[in-house]
Design an enzyme around this catalytic site. Sequence first.
Site, short mmCIF file in Angstrom:
data_model
loop_
_atom_site.label_atom_id
_atom_site.label_comp_id
_atom_site.label_asym_id
_atom_site.label_seq_id
_atom_site.Cartn_x
_atom_site.Cartn_y
_atom_site.Cartn_z
N GLU A 55 -3.58 5.97 -4.41
CA GLU A 55 -3.18 5.11 -3.29
C GLU A 55 -4.39 4.92 -2.38
OE1 GLU A 55 -0.76 5.65 0.87
OE2 GLU A 55 0.05 6.69 -0.89
N LYS A 141 9.04 8.42 0.84
CA LYS A 141 7.96 9.34 1.21
C LYS A 141 8.36 10.07 2.48
CE LYS A 141 4.24 8.03 3.41
NZ LYS A 141 2.92 7.41 3.73
#
Length: 223
Positions: A55, A141
Amino acid sequence: MTAPTATAPGAAAAAAALRAALAAERVIAVVRAPRIPDAAELCAALAAGGIDRVELTFTTPEVTAHLRHAAGAGHRVGVGTVLTAEQAERAVDAGAGFLVTPGCRPEVAASAGRAGVPVVLGALTPTEVAQAVDLGAAAVKVFPARVFGPGYFADLRGPYPDVPLVASGGVDTGNAAAFLDHGALAVCAGSGVVPAAAVAAADWPEITRRARAFTAALAASAG
């Protein structure tokens, strides 16, 4: 309940594919660095250490150029710290395989749904977890995970046994396995694996070493 948004054909399949990949890989490397000399080489260094999903973040200047370079080289790369629909669109155009937000961002979720790209929405409280699910998150998340620790994931699994949770913020080699053992589907490896100084210096062997140590720690999970 949040109203559903229009989604592109194949969006559900893309979300399911990301969940399956996270279940198998168990880790995403999160890169926060003011400078990335070569994003493809960075991803290759992480892959050599056992971390295949990366990411990049909008806190890095010119992140879409780095994303385009890494994605073009065949790496599994997405973009995080996505706060607006405009950022989401730029990331998708640059080849992002997934998007990540630090909190519940309805406009980002809607943009990702229209593009058919899976999104991992950030949350902390049980209410926010439910909001993220309603917005169509492929996974949620939990950030910052350090606030309540691994045991919090076991608590969340009670009301949300089927919600894929990802631990982010404060996850390191010492506690990564505990987050998995307490119910996280996957964890995010941050500065402990990809310190900004090592990235800026293009110290790929050091990043590979750190990634290998982190994945070895994950192997201690009973999950």
